[in-house]
Design a protein around this motif. Structure first.
Motif, PDB file in Angstrom:
ATOM      1  N   VAL A 253      29.243 138.950  18.401  1.00 50.12           N
ATOM      2  CA  VAL A 253      29.814 138.014  17.426  1.00 50.12           C
ATOM      3  C   VAL A 253      28.705 137.167  16.808  1.00 50.12           C
ATOM      4  O   VAL A 253      28.620 137.008  15.584  1.00 50.12           O
ATOM      5  CB  VAL A 253      30.881 137.124  18.091  1.00 50.12           C
ATOM      6  CG1 VAL A 253      31.307 135.998  17.140  1.00 50.12           C
ATOM      7  CG2 VAL A 253      32.089 137.957  18.501  1.00 50.12           C
ATOM      8  N   THR A 297      34.062 144.058  16.424  1.00 44.10           N
ATOM      9  CA  THR A 297      34.295 143.299  17.657  1.00 44.10           C
ATOM     10  C   THR A 297      35.772 143.037  17.916  1.00 44.10           C
ATOM     11  O   THR A 297      36.163 142.785  19.061  1.00 44.10           O
ATOM     12  CB  THR A 297      33.591 141.935  17.572  1.00 44.10           C
ATOM     13  OG1 THR A 297      34.189 141.150  16.522  1.00 44.10           O
ATOM     14  CG2 THR A 297      32.102 142.114  17.284  1.00 44.10           C
ATOM     15  N   GLY A 302      34.795 137.185  14.801  1.00 38.02           N
ATOM     16  CA  GLY A 302      33.787 138.196  14.501  1.00 38.02           C
ATOM     17  C   GLY A 302      33.578 138.370  13.008  1.00 38.02           C
ATOM     18  O   GLY A 302      34.520 138.251  12.213  1.00 38.02           O
TER      19      GLY A 302
END
Length: 696
Positions: A253, A297, A302
């Protein structure tokens, strides 16, 4: 497009096994990569329209295209699927060429309506280069300044340089995979390992070459395919390494957002205009790599949530068409409006029209052609589609160029175009009073005078590093003298008069030129890079060659000033030249104007007052070199102002000949009509130093 903002053409989603569009629902489809492509093309468009720094979009696109191609071809190698390169190439170019052809034809139509004829010839040449995927090399050879802030001087086809590079790599990269397949079978080594080795070598070699060439010849390096290969190789290496990268979710992230921020920051944080595509291009490519490595993600924070946003993904689908159309639309608007850049509202309109065009043509032109099942079934059918698109461009383009050539051949007649000869006392006009002006507007690009032969033999300048690329010669048997012309483009233009004089008097002639670098002693205030070094090398070269005559332009005018001034360092350079025994010919600079004179004639007519200027507002009352000429017997001043601006007025046309080829350079055609008077004044100035009996 200018190099500050240009990107390579955004590639759409395709299945590289067949060259046909891939379904968004297929396993492994990466929405964040498509969104990344859309973000990159938006950066390119915005920077072109409004801003003035490198966007880094070009580098992102190169990396993404290689990343996607490598994923597909690696899968083929590891599953034993035949590469079938010919099928891949014809299907791929069946997808790329139609939209490119449509853009070229539409742009040519706009050029015909809105662009002055003086720019047609160069634009038509670039249209061919764009269609045939060698535009980058054409621009490299011509040393086009891709950092120029005035986009109205650019070609509407300049942005095809990046498509050319990508097309070349789309041919080269599959060949590397074929080599890897052979090596893998021969040595029983994993294809992935072979590919890592191959692309590692390409990355290392190309990056080193890119750094070197960017430092030594940045204008050429920007368009050189070889300096860009490392960016493709980096994308390939990421694709090969990605299955082995395991990062915690939170790290991915953070990495994704860090990549986006770094990519967007390139143009705001870095002043990199003269450093691309060297090592500094690692910034945007590694930023894009971070986003790709972060991947999908599915985290609510994200970056893939943002990049997978449906409108952004849809824009990624149309990014190819958006890239293709926005630049010619911008350039032709600026040319037609006579502006250097778009304002806020004009820029918004250009972007809106570009996006609308991209969406519509993608939906109704690009997608139907890519989905042609008839063409996809057999390679020759795809080849037919490519050929039809090429004819769609080539036929009108060829006819247009033939018409220009035919008109130019029919118009050439000295009786109809006396030029400066019409200023002679007692001149009686003859010929066709309604004959077209010469040179023709469509032939202005050929008005640059050059010597065809590069310096060689006794005049070789290769030992002086910065001289050789701008050194040309014309030699004769048993020469009576050696004449050398030195300086920037203004001395170069006078070669149109000096060369015929040299031939008639049996002189060897050498021309040393460096654009925008006036000749004088080094002064520490360089107008262009290496100008002082070039001037120092010229003086050393002249001392070695021991010429009889050295032709220079001694003053410099400017369209914003009411005078011309002695070039800084000119007296010091003159003293050194004369001390070595040469006669120095100091030609006064010609006036420069705030308008392009041929375009003014074309738009307003040669009698329009806006195309004519008083010489008193452009040159000093007294030639700036006159005082030096009075003190130095070997310094000879030649002032041709009265033939350029007769009776104190500088008209755009004299004797049915265009005096200027742009806003500050005399046309070769007009200078040729001054040759008899130029030669008379030269030998009158030389006096006893001249060759007896050679004056006309």
């Amino acid at each position: 497009m200018t190099g500050r903002h240009h990107s390579t053409v955004p590639e759409q989603r395709i299945d590289t096994r067949s060259g046909t569009p891939a379904s968004p629902q297929r396993p492994g489809y990466r929405h964040e990569v498509q969104g990344l492509r859309a973000l990159a093309v938006l950066m390119v468009v915005v920077y072109h329209v409004w801003l003035g720094r490198v966007s880094g979009g070009v580098d992102v696109f190169l990396l993404i295209s290689a990343f996607l191609l490598t994923l597909s071809f690696t899968r083929k190698l590891e599953t034993g699927t035949p590469l079938d390169l010919l099928r891949y190439w014809v299907n791929l170019f069946r997808r790329l060429v139609p939209m490119a052809a449509l853009t070229i034809v539409v742009t040519l139509g706009a050029v015909l309506i809105f662009v002055p004829r003086g720019r047609w010839t160069d634009i038509l040449d670039q249209a061919w280069a764009s269609l045939l995927y060698f535009q980058n090399w054409l621009l490299a050879v011509n040393s086009v300044d891709y950092y120029a802030t005035d986009h109205s001087t650019a070609s509407p086809f300049q942005h095809f340089w990046s498509l050319s590079i990508q097309g070349q790599v789309f041919i080269l990269w599959p060949l590397l995979f074929a080599v890897a397949a052979v090596l893998s079978t021969r040595f029983r080594v994993s294809p992935r390992r072979i590919l890592v080795g191959l692309f590692g070598l390409v990355f290392t070699g190309s990056l080193a070459f890119s750094v070197w060439q960017t430092a030594t010849n940045q204008a050429f390096a920007y368009f050189d395919t070889r300096t860009r290969l490392w960016e493709f190789a980096l994308g390939s290496l990421i694709a090969l390494a990605l299955p082995y990268v395991r990062l915690p979710l939170l790290s991915r992230v953070v990495l994704g957002w860090a990549g986006i921020v770094a990519m967007l920051a390139v143009g705001f944080v870095l002043q990199v205009e003269q450093q691309f595509p060297g090592y500094i291009a690692l910034w945007p490519t590694l930023a894009a790599a971070a986003v790709i490595v972060a991947g999908s993600t599915d985290h609510r924070f994200g970056v893939d949530r943002f990049l997978g946003w449906n409108p952004l993904v849809k824009l990624g689908d149309a990014s190819y068409a958006l890239y293709l159309i926005h630049w010619p639309l911008l350039v032709i608007f600026l040319i037609h409006q006579g502006r250097e850049s778009a304002g806020l509202f004009s820029g918004l309109a250009i972007i809106a029209v570009s996006v609308l065009w991209a969406v519509v043509t993608t939906r109704f032109v690009d997608r139907p052609i890519r989905q042609l099942k008839w063409a996809a079934r057999k390679r020759r059918r795809s080849a037919v589609v490519i050929a039809v698109c090429a004819l769609f461009v080539g036929l009108p383009l060829g006819v247009w160029q033939l018409q220009i050539h035919t008109a130019a051949s029919a118009a050439a007649d000295n009786a109809n175009n006396p030029g400066a000869a019409s200023l002679r006392e007692g001149f009686v006009p003859f010929g066709d009073a309604d004959a077209p002006l010469m040179p023709m507007m469509t032939a202005l690009n050929s008005e640059w005078v050059t010597l065809d032969e590069a310096c060689a033999g006794e005049f070789d300048a290769s030992s002086y590093g910065v001289l050789q690329s701008g050194c040309n010669q014309t030699t004769v048997e048993n020469p009576a003298k050696l004449a050398v012309v030195v300086g920037a483009s203004h001395p170069q233009q006078w070669v149109a008069a000096i060369e015929p004089v040299a031939k008639r008097n049996n002189w060897d002639l050498v021309v040393l030129r460096k654009g925008q670098c006036p000749f004088g002693a080094p002064v520490g205030q360089e107008p262009v890079e290496n100008c002082d070094q070039w001037n120092a090398d010229v003086l050393a070269y002249l001392a070695e060659q021991d010429p009889d005559l050295v032709f220079t332009v001694s003053s410099s005018s400017h369209h914003t000033r009411e005078d011309d001034r002695l070039i800084p360092g000119y007296e010091e350079a003159a003293q050194q030249i004369m001390a070595d025994g040469a006669e120095l010919i100091a030609i006064r600079d010609n006036p420069r104007f705030p308008v392009n004179m041929p375009e003014c004639v074309e738009g307003s007519g040669q009698e329009d007052p806006s195309c004519t200027f008083e010489v008193s507002t452009k040159l000093a009352p007294v030639n700036p070199v006159a005082e030096l000429a009075a003190r130095y017997p070997s310094l000879h001043s030649i002032d041709m102002t009265d033939l350029i601006c007769p009776d104190g007025t500088c008209p755009p046309v004299i004797g049915n000949v265009l005096v200027y080829m742009d806003d500050n350079h005399l046309s070769e055609t007009y200078i040729e009509t001054m040759v008899p008077e130029f030669e008379r004044r030269l030998f009158f100035s030389l006096g006893a130093s001249g060759s007896p009996g050679t004056a006309p």
